[in-house]
Write an enzyme that holds these catalytic residues in place. Structure first.
Site, PDB file in Angstrom:
ATOM      1  CE  LYS A 123      -4.012  -1.712   2.389  1.00 32.24           C
ATOM      2  NZ  LYS A 123      -4.815  -1.685   3.595  1.00 32.24           N
ATOM      3  CG  ASP A 142      -7.193   4.169   1.918  1.00 32.45           C
ATOM      4  OD1 ASP A 142      -8.419   4.113   1.709  1.00 32.45           O
ATOM      5  OD2 ASP A 142      -6.503   5.114   1.536  1.00 32.45           O
TER       6      ASP A 142
END
Length: 218
Positions: A123, A142
Site C-alpha cells: 500500500k 485503504d
DNA sequence: ATCCCGAGGG
DNA sequence: CCCTCTGGAT
C-alpha cells in the site's frame, strides 16, 4: 457498476476535487523524500495527526542524509503524537539509511525496490509511486477506498485484494492515481464512515448505498 | 467504543 | 493465520 458509470464518477469527483499541476497530494507533500516518510508515518493514522508533526520533523531532518544520521530514539519524541511512534521512528530512519546507502540518496521508483525499505508494504509503495512519481502500478486500497468502492458499487467485496482487482478492471490505467486520491478525498470530506453527508455528495444519484437507503424508506 | 492512507513478526 | 505496535479525534 459498468465502466460508463464509473467514468462518470471519476469525472464528477475530479471536478469537485481538482488536481492542480498533477499533484494528488492531500497531505502537503513536496518531494519524494517527504512523500516516502509521510506515507510511512500515515499507516493506521489520520492525515491530521501526520500533518501536525510534519514541519518539526522536516525542519530537523530536511534530507534523507540528515535522517539517516539520526538515531530512532531522537526521532521518537518528534512523532510521539501519531501513534506507533517507536516502530515508525525505526522505520523512517531505517528507510532513510537504505535510501542513502543503497539507492544513492534517491527514493527508488519501482515497487520491488520500495518494498525493500523498512515500513514500506504494498500500500505504502503504491501511494509513494503514484503521488511522488505519477507511476501507477495498482490501486492502494485503504479503508476509505474500500468503503467508497463498496458503497458506490465498484465492488461487492470487502477483501482489499479483490477490491483492488475490481477497481483495476473497472478503470483505465491512466486514472488509477486519480481514483486513489479522489476516493480518499471524498471519503474524508463527505462519504464518512459514520453519518455520511448524502446532501453534499456529487455522486449520490449513482450510489448503490444511497439508493438502498432510500428504498428502505430512510 | 471505534476509527484512522499497515507493516513486521510469530 | 494470528498478534503487536500506539495516540488522538469523534
Amino acid at each position: 457498476m459498468n465502466r460508463t458509470t464509473a467514468c462518470e464518477v471519476h469525472r464528477r469527483l475530479l471536478e469537485e476535487y481538482p488536481i492542480v499541476d498533477g499533484q494528488r497530494h492531500f497531505l502537503e507533500f513536496y518531494n519524494p523524500y517527504e512523500t516516502l516518510i509521510l506515507t510511512i508515518l500515515s499507516a493506521q493514522t489520520t492525515d491530521r495527526a501526520v500533518n501536525a508533526v510534519r514541519d518539526a520533523l522536516f525542519a530537523r531532518y530536511p534530507t534523507p542524509e540528515a535522517l539517516a544520521r539520526a538515531e530512532p530514539e531522537e526521532v521518537e519524541p518528534l512523532i510521539r503524537t501519531i501513534g506507533f511512534h517507536r516502530t515508525k521512528a525505526r522505520h523512517i530512519v531505517g528507510a532513510a539509511r537504505k535510501v542513502v546507502d543503497e539507492f544513492g540518496g534517491e527514493v527508488p521508483r519501482t515497487m520491488e525496490e520500495l518494498l525493500q525499505l523498512p515500513g514500506v508494504g504494498r500500500k505504502t509503495a503504491n501511494i509513494v509511486l503514484s503521488q511522488a512519481f505519477d507511476i501507477n502500478v495498482g490501486i492502494a486500497v485503504d479503508t476509505h477506498v474500500a468503503r467508497l468502492s463498496k458503497r458506490l458499487g465498484f465492488t461487492g467485496s470487502k477483501n482489499p485484494d479483490i477490491i483492488e482487482r475490481d477497481l483495476v478492471a473497472l478503470f483505465p490505467e491512466e486514472v488509477w492515481g486519480d481514483i486513489n486520491y479522489l476516493l480518499i478525498r471524498h471519503g474524508r470530506a463527505v462519504c464518512t464512515a459514520q453519518n455520511p453527508k448524502h446532501d453534499r455528495c456529487v455522486v449520490a444519484d449513482l450510489c448503490r448505498y444511497y439508493r438502498e437507503l432510500r428504498d428502505e424508506g430512510k
